[in-house]
Design a protein around this motif. Structure first.
Motif, PDB file in Angstrom:
ATOM      1  N   TRP A 266      51.871  32.255-106.252  1.00  0.00           N
ATOM      2  CA  TRP A 266      53.269  32.685-106.265  1.00  0.00           C
ATOM      3  C   TRP A 266      53.821  32.964-104.868  1.00  0.00           C
ATOM      4  N   ASP A 267      52.962  32.865-103.851  1.00  0.00           N
ATOM      5  CA  ASP A 267      53.447  33.068-102.483  1.00  0.00           C
ATOM      6  C   ASP A 267      54.367  31.939-102.029  1.00  0.00           C
ATOM      7  N   PHE A 268      54.332  30.809-102.752  1.00  0.00           N
ATOM      8  CA  PHE A 268      55.291  29.745-102.444  1.00  0.00           C
ATOM      9  C   PHE A 268      56.724  30.235-102.642  1.00  0.00           C
ATOM     10  N   ILE A 269      56.877  31.243-103.511  1.00  0.00           N
ATOM     11  CA  ILE A 269      58.199  31.806-103.778  1.00  0.00           C
ATOM     12  C   ILE A 269      58.401  33.119-103.030  1.00  0.00           C
ATOM     13  N   THR A 270      57.362  33.977-103.032  1.00  0.00           N
ATOM     14  CA  THR A 270      57.511  35.312-102.452  1.00  0.00           C
ATOM     15  C   THR A 270      57.456  35.319-100.931  1.00  0.00           C
ATOM     16  N   GLN A 271      56.659  34.438-100.340  1.00  0.00           N
ATOM     17  CA  GLN A 271      56.592  34.376 -98.877  1.00  0.00           C
ATOM     18  C   GLN A 271      56.370  32.939 -98.391  1.00  0.00           C
ATOM     19  N   PRO A 272      57.338  32.079 -98.644  1.00  0.00           N
ATOM     20  CA  PRO A 272      57.203  30.677 -98.215  1.00  0.00           C
ATOM     21  C   PRO A 272      57.131  30.531 -96.703  1.00  0.00           C
ATOM     22  N   ASP A 273      57.761  31.462 -95.974  1.00  0.00           N
ATOM     23  CA  ASP A 273      57.731  31.386 -94.512  1.00  0.00           C
ATOM     24  C   ASP A 273      56.311  31.556 -93.984  1.00  0.00           C
ATOM     25  N   ALA A 274      55.528  32.438 -94.624  1.00  0.00           N
ATOM     26  CA  ALA A 274      54.146  32.658 -94.193  1.00  0.00           C
ATOM     27  C   ALA A 274      53.289  31.423 -94.453  1.00  0.00           C
ATOM     28  N   ILE A 275      53.531  30.758 -95.574  1.00  0.00           N
ATOM     29  CA  ILE A 275      52.773  29.549 -95.891  1.00  0.00           C
ATOM     30  C   ILE A 275      53.113  28.433 -94.907  1.00  0.00           C
ATOM     31  N   ILE A 276      54.395  28.306 -94.588  1.00  0.00           N
ATOM     32  CA  ILE A 276      54.823  27.244 -93.679  1.00  0.00           C
ATOM     33  C   ILE A 276      54.293  27.482 -92.267  1.00  0.00           C
ATOM     34  N   THR A 277      54.315  28.731 -91.827  1.00  0.00           N
ATOM     35  CA  THR A 277      53.891  29.032 -90.453  1.00  0.00           C
ATOM     36  C   THR A 277      52.378  29.260 -90.374  1.00  0.00           C
ATOM     37  N   LYS A 278      51.916  30.358 -90.938  1.00  0.00           N
ATOM     38  CA  LYS A 278      50.501  30.711 -90.841  1.00  0.00           C
ATOM     39  C   LYS A 278      49.613  29.727 -91.589  1.00  0.00           C
ATOM     40  N   GLY A 279      50.044  29.351 -92.803  1.00  0.00           N
ATOM     41  CA  GLY A 279      49.224  28.464 -93.617  1.00  0.00           C
ATOM     42  C   GLY A 279      49.024  27.105 -92.984  1.00  0.00           C
ATOM     43  N   VAL A 280      50.108  26.483 -92.558  1.00  0.00           N
ATOM     44  CA  VAL A 280      50.025  25.150 -91.954  1.00  0.00           C
ATOM     45  C   VAL A 280      49.343  25.212 -90.601  1.00  0.00           C
ATOM     46  N   GLU A 281      49.674  26.217 -89.811  1.00  0.00           N
ATOM     47  CA  GLU A 281      49.071  26.350 -88.482  1.00  0.00           C
ATOM     48  C   GLU A 281      47.562  26.548 -88.578  1.00  0.00           C
ATOM     49  N   GLU A 282      47.131  27.320 -89.570  1.00  0.00           N
ATOM     50  CA  GLU A 282      45.712  27.640 -89.710  1.00  0.00           C
ATOM     51  C   GLU A 282      44.875  26.406 -90.034  1.00  0.00           C
TER      52      GLU A 282
END
Length: 210
Positions: free
Chosen positions: A153-169
């Motif tokens: 559900w973080d795709f909805i609650t914190q998409p910015d974190a997935i785009i930045t931290k998730g992709v960068e990681e």
């Protein structure tokens, strides 16, 4: 001797009681994509916005099913705590096997349902490529869940974190190695379990015909 047995049983009971919480929750998350796959690919007609919303939800929750493979790390910790070969063999390992097998089988059946949908819509040639893409996406999702502690559900609650931290990681060398190994494991286990599952399903259909 009696006191040691009672202490051992108490320890095992406590371990199972603690594990029951996360095992139940993780299995629940694993069966969400399975339920969605039945609705999307076996019953519902595609094309509507509701179907596409369900399809996106299916892929968002799908990594939760094979994610249970990584819960074997809890088994290692429990073995260190219990330290009884009989309790480990007769209680812990069977419980973990059922939970992990249940989660991965949900993954297998979900993809079988997806393949059925592709075949039914005249896109059989896409089944294998879609399976590979799904394994890759699930490998990324497993990494995000295990190491970055992201949830579906973080795709909805914190998409910015997935785009930045998730992709960068995942662009780092070590994450790429882990994700690649996870992909290989998923592909190998899926290939094996798919044939067993289809064998059972076909056997059941043939027995009904007879």
């Amino acid at each position: 001797m009696k006191a040691e047995v009672i202490e051992l049983i108490t320890t095992v009971f406590h371990v199972l009681q603690v594990n029951l919480r996360w095992m139940t929750w993780n299995l629940f998350l694993a069966f969400i994509p399975l339920a969605l796959s039945v609705w999307l690919f076996r019953r519902q007609r595609s094309g509507s916005w509701v179907w596409w919303l369900g399809f996106l939800s299916f892929y968002a929750f799908l990594p939760n099913a094979p994610y249970l493979l990584t819960d074997v790390i809890h088994l290692i910790d429990d073995i260190r705590r219990v330290q009884s070969i009989w309790m480990i063999t007769l209680v812990l390992i069977p419980v973990y096997f059922v939970v992990i097998f249940g989660g991965f089988e949900a993954y297998v059946i979900s993809l079988i349902n997806l393949g059925y949908y592709l075949h039914r819509t005249g896109k059989s040639q896409w089944i294998f490529p879609v399976e590979l893409i799904t394994h890759a996406l699930s490998a990324v999702g497993i990494y995000w869940g295990r190491f970055l502690r992201f949830n579906s559900w973080d795709f909805i609650t914190q998409p910015d974190a997935i785009i930045t931290k998730g992709v960068e990681e995942i662009l780092g060398k070590q994450p790429l190695i882990i994700i690649t190994l996870t992909f290989i494991i998923l592909w190998g286990l899926y290939w094996f379990m798919k044939r067993i599952t289809l064998g059972f399903l076909n056997k059941g259909v043939n027995s009904q015909i007879k």
